[in-house]
Write a protein that holds these residues in place. Sequence first.
Motif, PDB file in Angstrom:
ATOM      1  N   GLN A 282     -25.906  39.613 -11.720  1.00 22.96           N
ATOM      2  CA  GLN A 282     -25.780  40.499 -12.880  1.00 22.96           C
ATOM      3  C   GLN A 282     -26.728  40.084 -13.999  1.00 22.96           C
ATOM      4  N   ARG A 283     -26.952  38.791 -14.153  1.00 22.39           N
ATOM      5  CA  ARG A 283     -27.921  38.342 -15.154  1.00 22.39           C
ATOM      6  C   ARG A 283     -29.312  38.881 -14.827  1.00 22.39           C
ATOM      7  N   LEU A 284     -29.680  38.810 -13.557  1.00 24.44           N
ATOM      8  CA  LEU A 284     -30.974  39.343 -13.137  1.00 24.44           C
ATOM      9  C   LEU A 284     -31.026  40.862 -13.299  1.00 24.44           C
ATOM     10  N   ALA A 285     -29.901  41.514 -13.059  1.00 25.88           N
ATOM     11  CA  ALA A 285     -29.849  42.967 -13.260  1.00 25.88           C
ATOM     12  C   ALA A 285     -30.122  43.324 -14.717  1.00 25.88           C
ATOM     13  N   ARG A 286     -29.527  42.567 -15.631  1.00 19.40           N
ATOM     14  CA  ARG A 286     -29.773  42.829 -17.055  1.00 19.40           C
ATOM     15  C   ARG A 286     -31.259  42.692 -17.403  1.00 19.40           C
ATOM     16  N   GLU A 287     -31.914  41.694 -16.816  1.00 23.69           N
ATOM     17  CA  GLU A 287     -33.355  41.540 -17.035  1.00 23.69           C
ATOM     18  C   GLU A 287     -34.102  42.779 -16.556  1.00 23.69           C
ATOM     19  N   SER A 288     -33.734  43.256 -15.388  1.00 23.19           N
ATOM     20  CA  SER A 288     -34.412  44.417 -14.814  1.00 23.19           C
ATOM     21  C   SER A 288     -34.126  45.678 -15.611  1.00 23.19           C
ATOM     22  N   TYR A 289     -32.884  45.853 -16.059  1.00 18.81           N
ATOM     23  CA  TYR A 289     -32.559  47.023 -16.880  1.00 18.81           C
ATOM     24  C   TYR A 289     -33.372  47.007 -18.170  1.00 18.81           C
ATOM     25  N   SER A 290     -33.471  45.845 -18.792  1.00 15.22           N
ATOM     26  CA  SER A 290     -34.230  45.729 -20.034  1.00 15.22           C
ATOM     27  C   SER A 290     -35.699  46.072 -19.797  1.00 15.22           C
ATOM     28  N   GLU A 291     -36.250  45.548 -18.712  1.00 11.87           N
ATOM     29  CA  GLU A 291     -37.650  45.822 -18.396  1.00 11.87           C
ATOM     30  C   GLU A 291     -37.873  47.302 -18.112  1.00 11.87           C
ATOM     31  N   ALA A 292     -36.851  47.963 -17.582  1.00 10.55           N
ATOM     32  CA  ALA A 292     -36.948  49.398 -17.292  1.00 10.55           C
ATOM     33  C   ALA A 292     -36.738  50.265 -18.534  1.00 10.55           C
ATOM     34  N   GLY A 293     -36.443  49.631 -19.657  1.00  9.51           N
ATOM     35  CA  GLY A 293     -36.237  50.383 -20.895  1.00  9.51           C
ATOM     36  C   GLY A 293     -34.890  51.065 -20.983  1.00  9.51           C
ATOM     37  N   ILE A 294     -33.917  50.569 -20.237  1.00  6.84           N
ATOM     38  CA  ILE A 294     -32.572  51.151 -20.237  1.00  6.84           C
ATOM     39  C   ILE A 294     -31.775  50.532 -21.383  1.00  6.84           C
ATOM     40  N   ALA A 295     -31.211  51.366 -22.228  1.00  7.91           N
ATOM     41  CA  ALA A 295     -30.450  50.879 -23.378  1.00  7.91           C
ATOM     42  C   ALA A 295     -29.235  50.084 -22.919  1.00  7.91           C
ATOM     43  N   PRO A 296     -28.929  48.964 -23.583  1.00 10.71           N
ATOM     44  CA  PRO A 296     -27.809  48.113 -23.159  1.00 10.71           C
ATOM     45  C   PRO A 296     -26.481  48.846 -23.056  1.00 10.71           C
ATOM     46  N   GLN A 297     -26.253  49.828 -23.933  1.00  8.79           N
ATOM     47  CA  GLN A 297     -24.970  50.525 -23.930  1.00  8.79           C
ATOM     48  C   GLN A 297     -24.801  51.455 -22.724  1.00  8.79           C
ATOM     49  N   ARG A 298     -25.848  51.608 -21.919  1.00 11.87           N
ATOM     50  CA  ARG A 298     -25.747  52.466 -20.737  1.00 11.87           C
ATOM     51  C   ARG A 298     -25.252  51.719 -19.504  1.00 11.87           C
ATOM     52  N   THR A 299     -25.080  50.404 -19.616  1.00 11.17           N
ATOM     53  CA  THR A 299     -24.588  49.633 -18.475  1.00 11.17           C
ATOM     54  C   THR A 299     -23.382  48.803 -18.887  1.00 11.17           C
ATOM     55  N   ARG A 300     -22.415  48.741 -17.993  1.00 14.42           N
ATOM     56  CA  ARG A 300     -21.220  47.912 -18.179  1.00 14.42           C
ATOM     57  C   ARG A 300     -21.076  47.061 -16.928  1.00 14.42           C
ATOM     58  N   LEU A 301     -21.430  45.791 -17.047  1.00 16.72           N
ATOM     59  CA  LEU A 301     -21.390  44.882 -15.908  1.00 16.72           C
ATOM     60  C   LEU A 301     -20.115  44.048 -15.961  1.00 16.72           C
ATOM     61  N   ILE A 302     -19.366  44.104 -14.882  1.00 15.78           N
ATOM     62  CA  ILE A 302     -18.095  43.385 -14.795  1.00 15.78           C
ATOM     63  C   ILE A 302     -18.201  42.368 -13.663  1.00 15.78           C
ATOM     64  N   THR A 303     -18.038  41.099 -14.005  1.00 17.71           N
ATOM     65  CA  THR A 303     -18.094  40.039 -13.002  1.00 17.71           C
ATOM     66  C   THR A 303     -16.708  39.819 -12.418  1.00 17.71           C
ATOM     67  N   GLY A 304     -16.612  39.922 -11.110  1.00 18.26           N
ATOM     68  CA  GLY A 304     -15.317  39.718 -10.455  1.00 18.26           C
ATOM     69  C   GLY A 304     -15.306  40.347  -9.085  1.00 18.26           C
ATOM     70  N   ARG A 305     -14.269  40.042  -8.335  1.00 15.22           N
ATOM     71  CA  ARG A 305     -14.096  40.615  -6.999  1.00 15.22           C
ATOM     72  C   ARG A 305     -13.740  42.094  -7.139  1.00 15.22           C
ATOM     73  N   ALA A 306     -14.443  42.923  -6.386  1.00 16.31           N
ATOM     74  CA  ALA A 306     -14.301  44.367  -6.535  1.00 16.31           C
ATOM     75  C   ALA A 306     -12.863  44.835  -6.397  1.00 16.31           C
ATOM     76  N   LEU A 307     -12.130  44.293  -5.434  1.00 22.74           N
ATOM     77  CA  LEU A 307     -10.771  44.763  -5.187  1.00 22.74           C
ATOM     78  C   LEU A 307      -9.798  44.315  -6.276  1.00 22.74           C
ATOM     79  N   ASP A 308     -10.233  43.402  -7.139  1.00 23.27           N
ATOM     80  CA  ASP A 308      -9.445  43.050  -8.320  1.00 23.27           C
ATOM     81  C   ASP A 308      -9.806  43.921  -9.514  1.00 23.27           C
ATOM     82  N   VAL A 309     -11.084  44.333  -9.571  1.00 22.21           N
ATOM     83  CA  VAL A 309     -11.588  45.089 -10.723  1.00 22.21           C
ATOM     84  C   VAL A 309     -11.325  46.582 -10.586  1.00 22.21           C
ATOM     85  N   LEU A 310     -11.580  47.151  -9.425  1.00 20.94           N
ATOM     86  CA  LEU A 310     -11.512  48.606  -9.251  1.00 20.94           C
ATOM     87  C   LEU A 310     -10.161  49.206  -9.632  1.00 20.94           C
ATOM     88  N   PRO A 311      -9.032  48.568  -9.297  1.00 19.59           N
ATOM     89  CA  PRO A 311      -7.750  49.168  -9.676  1.00 19.59           C
ATOM     90  C   PRO A 311      -7.568  49.342 -11.186  1.00 19.59           C
TER      91      PRO A 311
END
Length: 208
Positions: free
Chosen positions: A88-117
């Motif tokens: 996710q840290r690397l993703a943030r670097e790539s989003y920034s380089e792509a000119g994507i505004a920070p408020q357009r992404t919400r990155l949640i660290t965790g196991r998907a089956l714990d987060v999705l519910p």
Amino acid sequence: MKPATWAYAEGFVAEDDVLIRARARAAEVGAMPIGQGGGATLRFLTSVLNAKSVVEIGTGCGVSGIWMLRGMRPDGILTSVDVEAEHQRLARESYSEAGIAPQRTRLITGRALDVLPRLTDGAYDLVFCDADKNEYTEYYEEALRLLRPGGVVAIDNTLWHDRVADPAQRDPATVTIRELGKRILDDDRVVPVLLAAGDGLLCATKRG
């Protein structure tokens, strides 16, 4: 299909320098994001859906996210879930380089089956699954809950390196993906299609 024809189709929509660098970051940490043809398909889907809210299971170090955000509405928000904080840290670097505004992404660290519910029912236009293959069936059920009517679930690696089509291959991941394909085919809640983009992209739209 001849290899040259597949390569032509896979590279039909070219990746720019931003995506090439994002893919290089992923390779450095051993991540395997969606391929070029699959990424272009995701951009197409988010554009057709005029997507405002998308969930991504498996960040892919930003590659798939950039593709989808480029097809989404200008005010669209991508929620990306990954157990690997470094990805996710690397993703943030790539989003920034792509000119994507920070408020357009919400990155949640965790196991998907714990987060999705914890995400809201029927609130999303597209759910993209590209994480633990052994949990794909659970991701699919969560995706149907999260999608609005007419929304799409897209599942990567559903040909799984040519293993799914070979009945002799019986490892757990292959069996899970193969059985999920049968489950989706028989599911009256959706209209499915299996695309031969990249390593296979199984898509299904949720009926109204």
